[in-house]
Design a protein around this motif. Structure first.
Motif, mmCIF file in Angstrom:
data_model
loop_
_atom_site.group_PDB
_atom_site.id
_atom_site.type_symbol
_atom_site.label_atom_id
_atom_site.label_comp_id
_atom_site.label_asym_id
_atom_site.label_seq_id
_atom_site.Cartn_x
_atom_site.Cartn_y
_atom_site.Cartn_z
ATOM 1 N N UNK A 9 79.339 34.260 -51.660
ATOM 2 C CA UNK A 9 81.253 33.535 -52.444
ATOM 3 C C UNK A 9 80.363 31.789 -52.195
ATOM 4 N N UNK A 10 80.873 31.134 -53.135
ATOM 5 C CA UNK A 10 80.980 29.573 -52.784
ATOM 6 C C UNK A 10 82.046 29.420 -52.953
ATOM 7 N N UNK A 11 82.612 28.480 -51.961
ATOM 8 C CA UNK A 11 84.409 27.797 -51.733
ATOM 9 C C UNK A 11 84.087 26.160 -51.706
ATOM 10 N N UNK A 12 85.904 26.104 -53.293
ATOM 11 C CA UNK A 12 85.708 24.314 -52.944
ATOM 12 C C UNK A 12 86.595 24.115 -52.209
ATOM 13 N N UNK A 68 87.423 29.805 -55.620
ATOM 14 C CA UNK A 68 86.041 30.311 -55.319
ATOM 15 C C UNK A 68 85.454 30.989 -55.915
ATOM 16 N N UNK A 69 83.995 31.151 -56.332
ATOM 17 C CA UNK A 69 83.199 31.336 -56.935
ATOM 18 C C UNK A 69 82.368 32.933 -56.513
ATOM 19 N N UNK A 70 82.131 33.996 -57.433
ATOM 20 C CA UNK A 70 82.169 35.029 -56.749
ATOM 21 C C UNK A 70 80.957 36.024 -57.343
ATOM 22 N N UNK A 71 79.570 36.192 -57.254
ATOM 23 C CA UNK A 71 78.844 37.063 -57.940
ATOM 24 C C UNK A 71 79.232 38.357 -58.185
ATOM 25 N N UNK A 72 78.726 38.355 -59.902
ATOM 26 C CA UNK A 72 79.327 40.007 -59.551
ATOM 27 C C UNK A 72 77.846 40.634 -59.930
#
Length: 726
Positions: free
Chosen positions: A89-92, A116-120
């Motif tokens: 996850x990438x959290x901004x 929040x950006x999360x890989x699937x």
């Protein structure tokens, strides 16, 4: 964490696994997921055949953002690309999204959100990326990240399944085809088949069970049509091993997580096959078992099956039934309230016994009333209501004669064959403790069941254990209710209606032990048309804390109505507490408001500061404080002044509203502030009435009521300064 109690993350996962497109997946998360997922600026990307991230679904993105971010290069510096490369996850923060990624600005331009950006990922292979806008203002707590990762994992598996099914299709559904990239799902299936084991899955709420082809082969059965239910375990397991298997499932369901069981099954030709079951009990966010999945292996694979079982029960059967009864007793011994007993009965005893449903009625004022309906909602609750209506007479009869009743297909008391609603087999247990009628329990089975003499003895003994547990739990509930009512009696029955303001308040007692707390609030009508807001928290959770709270509330009210300002009022109240015969101290916040001018004055004694809601922002007021009441009898408290404009709202609360053992206190406060800002942006500006504040109060306490445990009581008070009309 959820907008409604039924909208848990686990319910969202179940719905995700039924979705048919990327757009439906994203929409399900926004509609059924946590309330702090705002939706504005959320998106779902799929990895196409060229290795690019292609926008498959979005919500709240303006047209220019669609054009700019419809195709993302994994080598770039956008959050989706970073999450893909980092495989995490990438959290901004809102500040980062506003400066670097303006597409996360809300559609109405009313504020900024975190991202929040999360890989699937599925078995190490990338399917896409999920980007969700959040209401958090500061650090995202670990438990919220866990929830997001769970939702992303469910999306990934569902997308992989959909892609696998449309790979050979000429016309794939929109948002599903991923450029022909192979799905890892078939690889997992091939690996399972190659190992020679069978797979199974059971929904503990609905009772639905699914086996794969190899599982049927291990049990010597032909796979039925897809619509046919899986066979009943009790009919297949060796009769000597069934009680041990049930006891093992009780322990597995009570503890959750991975488990291993060994038992024998009897095939139709009489051959005995030793089976090893390796599974895992999946829990929802409240720690309740909701699903079991695992693998079944033939321990004699490649060798001859064992001989048929000998006639008659083995000597170890009685010991195995004792182990089952002991496991059930241990589970019920950990239940404190009636709801705990009912939950243990439904979540653990029901699936371990292979039962389809459990209906539990308790005696109230001479008649049986259902309590098991409170455990589950939705279709299962409707099923329980139907069963209760169908079985009310026999449950009352069993209690009257104080004798367990058993119904078998074709036996005495069997349900009429023409009634499609009647269960195939059932047991009705009268619950009697110390000669007193406690209630009645109906256990139903979806398939035919023969109750042997040993079975009937075991169920009768279980009825006694269940009755004792319920009697103990009812006594606890009665005492806890009386203690809670005592504390509520010391709080205002209703808030006074004061000119120029709208108000709302809430109080929630602790749910742990017999302890009662010392939280209180008050709304005062003061001389000169002023309004006083008081919130406080006495140390401890016992009757003494409640008694001290009552004395402090009366004393502070007297000092305030005499015209003392907040600082002087707290100083006098602190001396009052020091003079009482107690070692307890208390935190307190006291504010006064002039509804006409908006002048605000306040003082704080070790209490959380108030929060101002205005213009889409939620900000803690700078209010220098002094020591808690009773700590320093001669201490002074700084007097702070400010103003509250028309249309602004104040929130005062005790720490139980935000305090959570699973995260840092400051993180909890920031999360609450983020949720408040989300509410202020989405609330109807015309709805500044008391009903609007009531809805906000419900929203604030919703997360608290859904916690598995509430160690502290909670009090909050909201005040809104109404803008003049005309």
């Amino acid at each position: 964490m959820r907008t409604q109690s039924a909208r848990t993350a686990m319910r969202c996962v179940r719905l995700l696994l039924r979705c048919g497109s990327a757009a439906e997946l994203l929409g399900t998360i926004l509609a059924e997921g946590p309330a702090w997922v705002t939706g504005e600026g959320s998106a779902l990307y799929l990895l196409d055949g060229d290795g690019m991230l292609r926008l498959a679904a979005s919500h709240g993105l303006p047209e220019w953002a669609h054009e700019r971010y419809s195709l993302v290069d994994p080598a770039g510096d956008l959050p989706a690309a970073l999450a893909l490369r980092q495989r995490g996850p990438v959290l901004l923060s809102p500040e980062q999204t506003s400066t670097d990624y303006p597409n996360t600005r809300t559609g109405r331009g009313t504020g900024l959100v975190a991202l929040a950006t999360l890989p699937l990922l599925v078995d190490g292979a990338t399917v896409g990326v999920l980007a969700l806008a959040l209401a958090h203002r500061g650090t995202v707590p670990r438990r919220d990240i866990d929830v997001l990762e769970t939702l992303a994992e469910a999306c990934a598996h569902r997308l992989a399944h959909l892609i696998d099914h449309v790979q050979s299709s000429e016309h794939a559904p929109e948002g599903v085809r991923a450029g022909g990239r192979p799905s890892p799902q078939p690889l997992l299936t091939i690996a399972v088949r190659a190992s020679g084991v069978g797979a199974f899955e059971r929904d503990l709420v609905t009772g639905e069970t699914t086996w794969d082809t190899r599982a049927y082969e291990i049990f010597g059965l032909e796979p039925p049509p897809e619509t046919a239910p899986a066979p009943d375990f009790a009919e297949l397991v060796h009769p000597e091993d069934l009680p041990d298997l049930q006891a093992g499932m009780v322990e597995a369901l009570a503890s959750g997580g991975p488990y291993r069981l060994s038992y024998r099954v009897v095939r139709a030709d009489g051959a005995v096959v030793p089976v090893e079951e390796n599974g895992e009990v999946l829990l929802d966010l409240h720690g309740r078992p909701v699903r079991v999945a695992g693998l079944l292996g033939d321990r004699h694979r490649g060798g001859p099956p064992g001989p048929p079982p000998a006639a008659g029960p083995a000597p170890t059967v009685a010991g195995a039934r004792s182990a089952l009864l002991l496991s059930l007793t241990s589970t019920l011994s950990r239940a404190i309230t009636v709801r705990d007993v009912t939950t243990a009965l439904t979540d653990i005893a029901r699936p371990a016994l292979g039962a389809a449903s459990v209906v539990l009625d308790l005696v109230e004022e001479g008649r049986l009333l259902p309590v098991s309906h409170t455990v589950y909602g939705g279709p299962y609750r409707s099923e329980l209501s139907r069963l209760h209506d169908l079985s009310a007479g026999v449950m009352q009869h069993a209690l009257t004669v104080a004798t367990p009743l058993f119904s078998e297909p074709g036996g005495p008391g069997a349900p009429p064959s023409g009634n499609p609603l009647a269960p195939t087999a059932w047991a009705v247990l009268p619950l009697v403790a110390s000669g007193r009628q406690v209630g009645s329990c109906l256990i139903t089975f979806a398939t035919s069941r023969v109750f042997s003499r040993e079975d009937r003895t075991m169920y009768s003994a279980f009825a006694g254990v269940l009755a004792q547990s319920l009697e103990r739990a009812r006594l606890y509930d009665t005492h806890h209710h009386r203690a809670t009512e005592l504390q509520r009696a010391m709080l205002p029955r209703s808030l006074p209606r004061l000119p120029g303001t709208a108000t709302a308040a809430r109080y929630l007692p602790s749910t742990e032990g017999m302890q009662i707390g010392g939280d209180w609030y008050d709304l005062l009508r003061l001389p000169g048309g002023l309004v006083g807001l008081v919130i406080g928290d006495v140390q401890g959770h016992n009757a003494e804390a409640t008694a001290v709270m009552g004395q402090l509330r009366s004393g502070l009210r007297a000092y305030a109505t005499d015209g003392h300002d907040p600082a002087a009022t707290l100083a006098r109240t602190s001396r009052l507490l020091a003079e009482l015969d107690t070692d307890l101290f208390a935190t307190c916040l006291y504010l006064t408001l002039d509804p006409a001018s908006g002048e605000l004055r306040g003082a704080r004694a070790g209490h959380p500061p108030p929060v101002r809601l205005s213009g889409g922002r939620a900000v803690e007021l700078e209010l220098p404080g002094g020591p808690p009441l009773g700590v320093d009898p001669g201490g002074a408290y700084p007097l702070s002044t400010g103003s509250l404009a028309h249309g602004e709202t104040l929130l005062v609360y005790t720490d139980g509203l935000v305090e959570d053992r699973g995260e840092d206190y400051d993180e909890s406060v920031q999360r609450m502030l983020g949720g408040l800002e989300l509410w202020t942006r989405q609330a109807d500006p015309a709805d500044a009435s008391a009903s609007g504040l009531e809805r906000l109060a419900d929203l604030l306490t919703l997360n608290v009521t859904e916690r598995h445990s509430r160690p502290d009581d909670v009090a909050l008070l909201l005040l809104h300064r109404i803008a003049p009309t005309g």
